[in-house]
Design a protein around this motif. Structure first.
Motif, short mmCIF file in Angstrom:
data_model
loop_
_atom_site.label_atom_id
_atom_site.label_comp_id
_atom_site.label_asym_id
_atom_site.label_seq_id
_atom_site.Cartn_x
_atom_site.Cartn_y
_atom_site.Cartn_z
N SER A 245 -0.17 3.89 -5.83
CA SER A 245 -0.90 5.15 -5.90
C SER A 245 -2.35 4.92 -5.46
CB SER A 245 -0.87 5.69 -7.34
OG SER A 245 -1.75 6.76 -7.49
N PRO A 246 -2.95 5.86 -4.71
CA PRO A 246 -4.31 5.65 -4.18
C PRO A 246 -5.37 5.42 -5.25
CG PRO A 246 -3.24 7.48 -3.07
CD PRO A 246 -2.35 7.11 -4.22
N ASP A 247 -5.18 5.95 -6.46
CA ASP A 247 -6.21 5.81 -7.50
C ASP A 247 -5.91 4.70 -8.50
OD1 ASP A 247 -4.04 7.05 -8.60
OD2 ASP A 247 -5.17 8.58 -9.68
N GLN B 228 -11.35 1.45 0.69
CA GLN B 228 -11.69 2.40 -0.37
C GLN B 228 -10.94 2.14 -1.67
OE1 GLN B 228 -14.23 4.44 0.35
NE2 GLN B 228 -14.18 3.39 2.34
N ARG B 229 -10.04 1.22 -1.66
CA ARG B 229 -9.27 0.94 -2.87
C ARG B 229 -10.14 0.40 -4.00
NH1 ARG B 229 -3.69 2.32 -3.65
NH2 ARG B 229 -3.06 3.09 -1.62
N LEU C 217 0.81 -1.21 0.00
CA LEU C 217 0.00 0.00 0.00
C LEU C 217 0.85 1.26 0.00
CD1 LEU C 217 -2.98 -0.88 2.34
CD2 LEU C 217 -3.13 -0.01 0.01
N GLU C 218 2.00 1.20 0.61
CA GLU C 218 2.89 2.37 0.64
C GLU C 218 3.43 2.69 -0.75
OE1 GLU C 218 5.97 1.69 3.46
OE2 GLU C 218 4.62 1.63 5.20
N ASP D 73 -7.40 -1.07 3.56
CA ASP D 73 -7.97 0.15 2.97
C ASP D 73 -9.18 -0.22 2.11
OD1 ASP D 73 -8.59 2.52 1.76
OD2 ASP D 73 -6.61 2.87 0.88
#
Length: 215
Positions: A147-149, A166-167, A143-144, A164
């Motif tokens: 990229s979040p999107d 929301q991924r 996760l680090e 997470d």
């Protein structure tokens, strides 16, 4: 030229006959650990018993047992039929399938369930180009990096969403029929296992010869 594709790197077991025009026939089942029991029977269900002049097999990473079963079967069939034999990676196959289904996607990551709570991960850019080497990581470490999107694909995504929710994820398994989407350079690997991490069992250290007489 017909190619028999063998896919056993995950809980799914699938086979496909493909040629220049596309998929001739295919079988796909989620078998868990039952690859050895189902694989040859699934090949036999294909036209002409699956016989082809070329065999293409998933070399991993993925399940240690599944990979070994698939490669052993591919080698045996290639020997018996006098067929050419080559391999591909599960990560590349999944990326090719994802890009093929969503032409608007420009980048993605394949996150495959590994061992001991880790995931095998590799990032790709369209149309099908690895932009990072594949690695085995704890989900929090993955996760680090991600990229979040970024869209995430394959069986390891449940480890990501547990941290997470929301991924943007797609819980899918590889399918042999998607090998029609692989360019030649990604379907010409040596047919040897790509495990992604060292096996748990290690050979014993050699015993040193005794010197001198016992006390």
């Amino acid at each position: 030229m017909r190619t028999l594709v063998i896919e056993t790197a995950t809980a799914a077991c699938s086979v496909a006959l493909i040629d220049a025009d596309g998929v001739v026939a295919h079988r796909h089942e989620v078998v868990g650990r039952g690859h050895a029991e189902r694989l040859i029977a699934m090949v036999a269900e294909l036209p002409d018993g699956g016989r082809a002049s070329h065999i293409l097999v998933d070399c991993g990473p993925g399940s240690f047992t599944g990979i070994r079963v698939g490669i052993a079967a591919a080698r045996g069939l290639a020997l018996g039929w006098g067929a050419a034999l080559s391999g591909y990676t599960s990560l590349t196959l999944l990326a090719a399938a994802a890009f093929g289904r969503d032409p608007a996607c420009s980048e993605l990551a394949v996150v495959l369930e590994g061992g001991h709570g880790e995931v095998f991960m590799q990032q790709f850019a369209a149309p099908l180009r690895a932009i990072a080497p594949f690695t085995s990581l704890r989900p929090e470490a993955a996760l680090e990096i991600l990229s979040p999107d970024l869209a995430l694909f394959c069986s390891g995504v449940r480890f990501i969403t547990a941290i997470d929710p929301q991924r943007r994820v797609h819980d899918v398994l590889p399918d042999a029929a998607d090998a029609v989407l692989l360019p030649p350079q990604d379907a010409g690997l040596p047919p040897v296992p790509i495990y992604g991490r060292a096996p748990d069992a290690k050979p014993a250290a050699p015993r040193l010869p005794m010197t001198g007489a016992p006390a």
